[in-house]
Structure formats: C-alpha cells, structure tokens
Design an enzyme around this catalytic site. Sequence first.
Site, PDB file in Angstrom:
ATOM      1  N   ASP A 235       0.578  -5.299  -2.315  1.00 19.95           N
ATOM      2  CA  ASP A 235       1.460  -5.408  -1.157  1.00 19.95           C
ATOM      3  C   ASP A 235       1.705  -4.271  -0.482  1.00 19.95           C
ATOM      4  O   ASP A 235       2.718  -4.052   0.478  1.00 19.95           O
ATOM      5  CB  ASP A 235       2.723  -6.127  -1.596  1.00 19.95           C
ATOM      6  CG  ASP A 235       2.749  -7.795  -1.550  1.00 19.95           C
ATOM      7  OD1 ASP A 235       1.797  -8.202  -0.852  1.00 19.95           O
ATOM      8  OD2 ASP A 235       3.470  -8.302  -2.217  1.00 19.95           O
TER       9      ASP A 235
ATOM     10  N   LYS B 160       2.513  -3.659   3.206  1.00 21.02           N
ATOM     11  CA  LYS B 160       3.965  -4.085   3.592  1.00 21.02           C
ATOM     12  C   LYS B 160       4.967  -3.014   4.087  1.00 21.02           C
ATOM     13  O   LYS B 160       5.577  -3.225   4.720  1.00 21.02           O
ATOM     14  CB  LYS B 160       4.690  -5.064   2.615  1.00 21.02           C
ATOM     15  CG  LYS B 160       4.032  -6.500   2.691  1.00 21.02           C
ATOM     16  CD  LYS B 160       4.699  -7.386   1.803  1.00 21.02           C
ATOM     17  CE  LYS B 160       4.269  -8.746   1.666  1.00 21.02           C
ATOM     18  NZ  LYS B 160       4.851  -9.936   0.716  1.00 21.02           N
TER      19      LYS B 160
END
Length: 360
Positions: free
Chosen positions: A225, A228
């Site tokens: 991730d 992000k």
Amino acid sequence: MSADDRAALGILLDLSQALLSAQVRSEVEAILTRQSVRLLGTRYALFLRYLPELDVLRVTAQAGQHADDLGRTLPRGQGASWRAALGPDPVLHLRREHLPPWAMRRAGVPPQHVLYAPLRSSSGRLLGVLTVGREDPPFLRRDEHLLATFANTGTVTLQRIHEAARAAATREGALLALGLALEARDYETQGHTGRTVALSERLGRALGLEEGEREHLRQGAYLHDIGKLSVPDGILLKPGPLTPDERALMQKHVLMGEALVRRIPGMPPEVLGVVRSHHERWDGAGYPDGRAGEAIPRLARLFSVVDVFDALTHVRPYRAPLSAPAALDLLRAEAGRQFDPEVVSAFVSLPLLGPGSRRV
C-alpha cells in the site's frame, strides 16, 4: 603437479562444489562433516558451533560412526576442541598413542587419531571447530593441510551466509519502515503491515512456496500500500463512501506504488506484481488491469486473501470490524469470484493461532 597434488585439488573442488548451494549455517556444517568423512576417509566428523550467548561449543552436525554426540555441549575450556579454538595453530593434531589427559574420551570408543580445525572469521570471531578422527592410518601432514583448507572454505561460506542474512535483515527493516510510514498517517490501520507480513509467511508455507518466493511475498506485503502515500487524507481517511472520482483516485495507488517500488534497486518483478495486482479479482472485475484467474500473478492472488482478511477483521474509518469466523465465511463465499479458490482453501485451513475455535 604430482598425483597427490591432483588428488588434493580434486578433494577441494568436490567440497567447494558441495558448499556452493548452501544457504543456511546448518547446511554448511552438515556438508563439512559429511564431506570430511568421505574425502578424508575418517571414522567420524563433528562440527561444534560456537554459541557466544552461552560461551559454549555445541555439536550441531555429525557424520560417520559417532551417532550420539549431536547436541553435546562443552563449556569454555573443556576438552580438546576448546584447546584448538583458543590456540594459535590452524589444526590441533592428537595422536592416539599420546592422548593428553585434557583430551576427553567417550566410553566404549577406541582411542583415535584426531584433528581439530577451528573456524574463525576474518575479524578473528570464533565460528566453531571441525574435528575428525580415525583409528588407522595415522593422519599425515597432508591431512592437516586439507582439514585446515576445509575449515577455511567453510569459514568463507559461513561469512557469505552471515553477510547475506544481515543484508536481508537490513533490507527487511527498511521495507517495514516504508510500510509503517503509511500507517503513521492513519491510526486505524496501525499493525496492518506486520500482521499481513506474518499471515503471508504462514500462507506461503501452507501452499509450499520456496523460501525465495516467500521472501518476495513478504516484501510485497511490506510495500503493497505504499502508493497510498500519494492519496490525500480527505480520501484516505474519509468515513463514508467514496465518490466515483475519489474511488478512481484511490485505485491509482497501486500504480503509484509500483512506480515507487520500481525505484528501489534490485526489487524483483514478483514484488512489483504484488504491489500492482493485489486488487485484481479472480473474475476479472478488479483493478488496475482487469486480469482474471491465473493471469493474475500468483503472489498477488495469495496476498489479496491475506489483505482482505486483515482489513475485514480490523477497524476501518468506514465500518466496524467483522469477527474472524464471519470474515472466513465471506472469503469462502467469494472463492471463485474475488479470490483464487485454491488460495482460499489453504487460508481457511491454517492452524489455530490460540485458544478457542478461531482459525488463522
């Protein structure tokens, strides 16, 4: 080159070839003992690993006719192995007709001619002692030189493995720091990185992944991730549903993540596949590429199940967590649609973590 020299060179080539494939310390120790018996014609060979935290030598590998020494521990200063480890010579040679009183002998074992070769790193750090013995014929100077070379070759291999492990630990720590950088923005997701790394390792083992594949899966879990970081807080932390434009921007995090990870030197393509494709779906309805089935990278299919399970069972800004049984039921329901059925089957069958009936 004499016949003896050619024979010695052949012996050393055999040992070096055997050590090339060694990846962990225990493999090196086993190869050294096994090859010492085979190549030097000894009755037995033992490897005593130095354990600095206990300041002892412990038998961690053996070959030949000594089958009951594994695990035997020698406190500092006890026995000939310690005499060799603390002495200045590359090999300590004890002849069976002149065994000193400090040379320990096992009951029921005939006196042996014994060689002891300490392994020390380039900085002088003791790694262990390789010892071999036989009743006859006596060891010659050539045998001493060969065992010393065995010990040196083993030392080089052990140092290579140590440096590789240290580099891997440093790299893993850096990857964890990158994963935690994202969690620092969002209290709700704290712990997600560590949990998904641990679950990924367990799932990889359950599916029979080789160590290299599991390492790639762990690295992908650390970094999945990271894209992000480019998503505004107003979208990342929004408590309600996202608008279509917000969702499209959120979905771009996998492409941004792949672009960031690609800039890390030496990052394998398998890791990039986890970062880019862990939101793909088995039925082809995922993003960013709409891949389906086995066209989705295998490690991404594995991590997708881990990622969703952890997200379902922990608080998110937009919903309360599910219980583990409810999350597992959802995974089963989505097998063949969102998830690879084989992966789901392996995941829901992982051993219990603790008391009660909750799996994984």
